[in-house]
Design an enzyme around this catalytic site. Structure first.
Site, short mmCIF file in Angstrom:
data_model
loop_
_atom_site.label_atom_id
_atom_site.label_comp_id
_atom_site.label_asym_id
_atom_site.label_seq_id
_atom_site.Cartn_x
_atom_site.Cartn_y
_atom_site.Cartn_z
N LYS A 84 -30.64 -45.19 13.52
CA LYS A 84 -29.70 -44.08 13.37
C LYS A 84 -28.61 -44.19 14.43
O LYS A 84 -28.88 -44.56 15.57
CB LYS A 84 -30.45 -42.75 13.49
CG LYS A 84 -29.64 -41.51 13.19
CD LYS A 84 -30.53 -40.27 13.23
CE LYS A 84 -29.79 -38.99 12.93
NZ LYS A 84 -30.69 -37.81 12.92
N SER A 159 -30.56 -34.91 8.79
CA SER A 159 -29.36 -35.63 9.20
C SER A 159 -29.53 -37.15 9.21
O SER A 159 -28.55 -37.88 9.30
CB SER A 159 -28.94 -35.17 10.60
OG SER A 159 -29.93 -35.51 11.56
N SER A 183 -35.00 -33.49 10.19
CA SER A 183 -34.03 -34.54 9.87
C SER A 183 -34.64 -35.91 9.62
O SER A 183 -33.91 -36.84 9.27
CB SER A 183 -33.00 -34.65 11.00
OG SER A 183 -32.14 -33.54 10.99
#
Length: 505
Positions: A84, A159, A183
């Site tokens: 990420k 997210s 997330s």
């Protein structure tokens, strides 16, 4: 060398590492297959913000050199892993999907990333996300949205949507994400992969850009429970990280009891959650099927109560914005970050740099945090939110006196269409089943249950457990996987993308 083509889509992380160690294929061949899959599939999925081809090939070559020299290889040798884009990795940018950090070069490597590399992983790139992790759809990325690999008209969740989509699309075998209110687990559910949020403190966050410091946790995605267990072994290797004051030493081998029976174990269910407003019938039915699968293997379902869980979202949206406001105050366009050009005064430059560098959701949450921390408001909202946090944590502790894990939905529905949830409060409700676990600091895992009978999109269940019982969660997740995945061996790559690259010669 292998004589017939083999697709990375069909190989687990263990199989990749074993194949590299045995010489069935080289780590460089695996890296090239992964990069080929990204090249062919990502124009449709757009899971990546940066593909680190040079780093991937360098790491793969180093793995091949170690094998040629007769050296022992790591447990993730040659395994393609994505990170990420809030995780620093030297040689890549770390943008948090924000114009504020566009072009920011990682000055060092995050501990969680380094531990994956130390285990032999091949870093294939940095994945898209909601800006600064503020969102549940990856639509707030400043650069582009990411599509759900099962239906490109729908979101992958957020997210950590880019990480979930990269795994579901077969562009990476494992990916790391971060989870502040769901997330990891929510996008894992929407993309049909396994996603683990470990207990708070189990995985170092040093080098990960902070959102909510008392809530954030790093964890892995994989198409198989075993892949997630292998990743966790790498993430906790080396023990406590002295660079993260919340880091704890985690001893268990996450593979050692993965296939243990669940006979005689107790699985908690919360009846109120199964009747919650907004929960779709196909998700409810899938979670019920997961419960039956555990019962068929000898587990017992017991009803437990979490009386204060209905207040979790309200408490979260006080605590998290306050922490976000504090953490993002450093992005002022002076020390680093976007800088508005041609302004005469420092105050004017800082104000405009933040106004133009941050997106709408990032500004919304920081403004909310600033208000909640202001004089006269702090006592009214922040203190009561922390009191609710204590009550929720105590509720979980009492529940775990009656059961080993709790079974519930991971997300209230399947993946929604882009722009469908335009009201921020509707978006926030996407994490209605995950937020309470971050508030309590316990672990949780999203387990894919196949496709919904109505939508034809991935549905999942969530297992939650006591603090530092994350290995136990994976034991139960593996029991569900054995019973409900098509071949007992995990989730497939989204079929629309299978066959578009990723072949090993």
């Amino acid at each position: 060398m292998a004589t017939a083509p083999t697709s990375l889509d069909t190989l687990s992380a263990r199989q990749v590492a074993a194949g590299v160690a045995a010489g069935d294929f080289t780590a460089t061949e695996v890296a090239r297959a992964a990069l080929d899959a990204i090249e062919r599939r990502d124009p449709e999925v757009r899971a990546f913000l940066q593909v680190s081809a040079d780093l991937a090939l360098e790491a793969a070559a180093a793995t091949d050199a170690r094998r040629a020299a007769g050296e022992a290889l790591g447990p993730l040798a040659g395994v393609p892993v994505a990170f990420k884009d809030n995780m620093n990795l030297v040689g890549t940018r770390t943008t948090c999907a924000s114009r504020m950090l566009e072009g920011y070069e990682s000055p060092y490597t995050a501990t969680c990333v380094q531990r994956m590399l130390d285990a032999g992983a091949t870093p294939v790139g940095k994945t898209n996300m909601d800006e600064f992790a503020f969102g549940s759809s990856t639509e707030s990325s400043a650069f582009h949205p990411t599509a759900n690999p099962w239906d490109a008209s729908r979101v992958p969740g957020g997210s950590s949507g880019g990480s979930a989509a990269a795994v579901a699309a077969g562009e990476a075998t494992i990916a790391l994400g971060s989870d502040t209110g769901g997330s990891i687990r929510q996008p894992a559910s929407l993309c049909g992969v396994v996603g683990l949020k470990p207990t708070y403190g189990a995985v170092s966050r040093y080098g990960v850009v902070a959102f909510g410091s008392s809530l954030d946790q790093v964890g892995p995605f994989g198409r198989r429970v075993e892949d997630v267990a292998l990743a966790m072994n790498a993430l906790v290797a080396g023990g406590r990280d002295p660079w993260d004051s919340t880091s704890q030493a985690v001893a268990p081998d996450f593979l050692a009891h993965l296939d243990d029976p669940v006979e005689g174990r107790r699985v908690g269910v919360v009846p109120a959650l199964m009747e919650a407003a907004g929960l779709s019938d196909e998700v409810r039915d899938a979670v019920a099927a997961a419960g039956r699968a555990l019962v068929d293997q000898g587990a017992e379902l017991v009803e437990v109560d979490l009386p204060n869980i209905a207040s979790a979202i309200a408490a979260y949206y006080v605590i998290a914005p306050c922490e976000a406001f504090s953490n993002l105050a450093r992005f002022d366009g002076v020390r680093y970050g976007y800088q508005e050009p041609g302004r005469a005064t420092l105050a004017e430059q800082t104000s405009l740099s933040r106004a133009h560098g941050f997106g709408e959701e990032a500004k919304r949450r920081q403004m909310l945090g600033a208000y909640l921390l202001s004089s006269g408001v702090y006592d009214t909202y922040y203190y009561p939110a922390q009191q609710v946090r204590t009550l929720i944590t105590a509720d979980y502790a009492r529940a775990y006196e009656q059961c080993d894990v709790i079974l519930m939905p991971a997300a209230p529905r399947t993946a929604f269409r882009f722009g469908e949830l335009s009201d921020p409060t509707q978006m926030y409700a996407s994490d209605m089943f995950t937020i309470s676990n971050n508030i309590a600091g316990n672990g949780g895992v999203s387990v894919p249950l196949g496709l919904g009978a109505t939508s034809g999109l991935p549905v999942s269940a969530q297992l939650q457990g006591p603090a530092f019982a994350d290995a136990r969660l994976l034991t139960f997740a593996r029991a569900i996987e054995r019973a409900l995945s098509p071949d007992g061996e995990g989730a497939p790559v989204a079929p629309a993308l299978a066959g578009k690259g990723g072949e090993l010669a």
